[in-house]
Enzyme design. Structure first.
Site, PDB file in Angstrom:
ATOM      1  NE  ARG A  40      -4.181  -1.884   1.872  1.00 59.24           N
ATOM      2  CZ  ARG A  40      -5.020  -2.374   2.763  1.00 59.24           C
ATOM      3  NH1 ARG A  40      -4.789  -2.157   4.055  1.00 59.24           N
ATOM      4  NH2 ARG A  40      -6.069  -3.071   2.400  1.00 59.24           N
ATOM      5  CE  LYS A 212     -16.020 -14.260  10.734  1.00 57.33           C
ATOM      6  NZ  LYS A 212     -16.389 -13.184  11.693  1.00 57.33           N
ATOM      7  N   GLY A 365      -6.696  -6.611  -0.295  1.00 64.63           N
ATOM      8  CA  GLY A 365      -6.687  -7.341   0.963  1.00 64.63           C
ATOM      9  C   GLY A 365      -5.723  -8.509   0.979  1.00 64.63           C
ATOM     10  N   GLY A 389     -12.447  -4.425   0.852  1.00 70.23           N
ATOM     11  CA  GLY A 389     -13.830  -4.128   1.199  1.00 70.23           C
ATOM     12  C   GLY A 389     -14.461  -3.131   0.253  1.00 70.23           C
TER      13      GLY A 389
END
Length: 416
Positions: A40, A212, A365, A389
């Site tokens: 990043r 998830k 991510g 996200g």
């Protein structure tokens, strides 16, 4: 929606002007406080370098982690300031956190003393609870303090794509106070994601992993009607396997999502693709001996930590024919070498398809971290996102506050 960009700001001239840049410098740190993946930081450099070279007085704001009770020395941006300086080839000052605020006396004094081409990094913006406050007035008060650092005549450049889905002071509110522009990174991300949602070449394959199902439910439902196939791996695959009535042993399982997964499998039977085999172990540990079992026969006392070689082969064959690929989430615990083969195999298959002309996007991510950790050249993919996200919410069709505000008229009615 037309969004003014860094190119528009540079065309006006920024020499001697203060420019506030919201970057995404939320890099992972090890237990010693060393940066383990500078991706990043590297991605933030082009915008900052362009402003520095043009003679702007640059003030950078960013966050690191999720501090819960104010300042946390372990989440200081000090190591980031040093690394950013190395990438820019110049000293980057770090403003101290004082008076219980990020924009305290030290930050004000340092901003006042900036000369053309200087760079000042503010301390972790989330040390100030107003950054993430749900109270519009509290966020606006912090935004005013940030704007003061580059006033008069200042501008705001939004270059932290990883936070544009958050309505936060340094992302959203400050853009209502200053002439605002999308930085190079944000403009590139928007262009790429627009291509994924509008002019998508087919076959279109989506690869989803991570832990998830609940984190990916929205994007599954959104893309299932657009993609030709959606490959499911990572920890989330076990809830889908359970929905088929298969035993998952001690693997990660969201029991409350089983019925939802069953509905998805029934509705999108021709789109969703699940693993055929799983790499399991006795415990979640790097030294736990791996073994491969069929996806419908995971022993009760074992835990699934990766997709198996048969699954990699099947998924790779599917991906080899794709013209567009979006990947978000690793296929297994890639941090453990014994359970990295699934993520590596899928990544290499995507890279091979890209080499044949496919348009591929790695959705930020953990996926981007895996690419770098596994030593796969970033240039083997069409685009590597910095915002996991934010990418997912964009593809779900959600409004991203930090993008929406950039399309609003400039404060004071001035031209972009």
């Amino acid at each position: 929606m037309t969004i003014p960009t860094l190119k528009d700001l540079l065309a006006q001239g920024v020499s001697g002007r203060g420019v506030l840049v919201r970057s995404d410098l939320n890099v992972p740190l090890d237990d010693e406080g060393a940066i383990t993946d500078p991706g990043r930081i590297t991605a933030s450099v082009p915008t900052l370098r362009a402003l520095v070279d043009a003679g702007a007085k640059v003030v950078v704001t960013a966050h690191l982690g999720r501090p819960k009770n104010g300042p946390d020395p372990k989440l200081s941006l000090a190591p980031v300031a040093a690394a950013l300086g190395e990438h820019l080839g110049r000293h980057v000052q770090l403003a101290g956190f004082d008076r219980s605020r990020v924009v305290g006396g030290d930050a004000l004094a340092r901003a006042e003393g900036l000369t053309d081409g200087d760079v000042l990094l503010l301390e972790n913006i989330r040390f100030d609870p107003r950054e993430t406050s749900k109270d519009d007035g509290e966020r606006l008060a912090l935004a005013r303090e940030l704007a003061e650092l580059v006033s008069p005549g200042g501008a705001f450049v939004s270059d932290g794509f990883g936070v544009v889905h958050r309505k936060q002071a340094s992302v959203y509110d400050v853009a209502t106070l200053l002439p605002h522009y999308a930085g190079t990174l944000v403009a590139d991300e928007i262009r790429v994601l627009e291509q994924l949602t509008s002019s998508t070449a087919r076959p279109y394959a989506v690869v989803l992993g991570g832990s998830k199902v609940s984190d990916k439910l929205g994007v599954i439902e959104s893309l299932a009607t657009k993609a030709d196939s959606i490959v499911i791996g990572g920890g989330m695959c076990f809830t889908f396997l359970a929905a088929q009535g298969f035993p998952v042993g001690k693997s990660l399982l969201e029991e409350e999502m089983v019925d939802t997964c069953r509905r998805l499998l029934e509705t999108y039977v021709d789109v969703l693709r699940l693993p055929a085999d799983i790499v399991v172990a006795e415990k979640f540990a790097a030294d736990s001996p791996p073994q491969t079992v069929a996806a419908d026969a995971i022993p009760d006392d074992l835990i699934g930590l990766d997709i198996g070689p048969g699954s990699v082969k099947r998924f790779a064959a599917l991906l080899s024919n794709a013209e567009t690929i979006f990947w978000n989430g690793p296929m297994g615990v890639f941090e453990f070498p014994a359970f990295a083969a699934g993520t590596r195999g899928v990544a290499e298959a995507i890279a091979a398809a890209t080499g044949k002309g496919a348009f591929s996007v790695v959705g930020g991510g953990d996926s981007a971290a895996a690419v770098r950790a596994l030593g796969i050249p970033e240039g083997d993919f069409s685009h590597i996102s910095t915002g996991g996200g934010a990418s997912l919410e964009y593809l779900e069709g959600k409004t991203l506050p930090g993008i929406e505000v950039l399309g609003e008229p400039q404060p004071g009615g001035g031209d972009a």
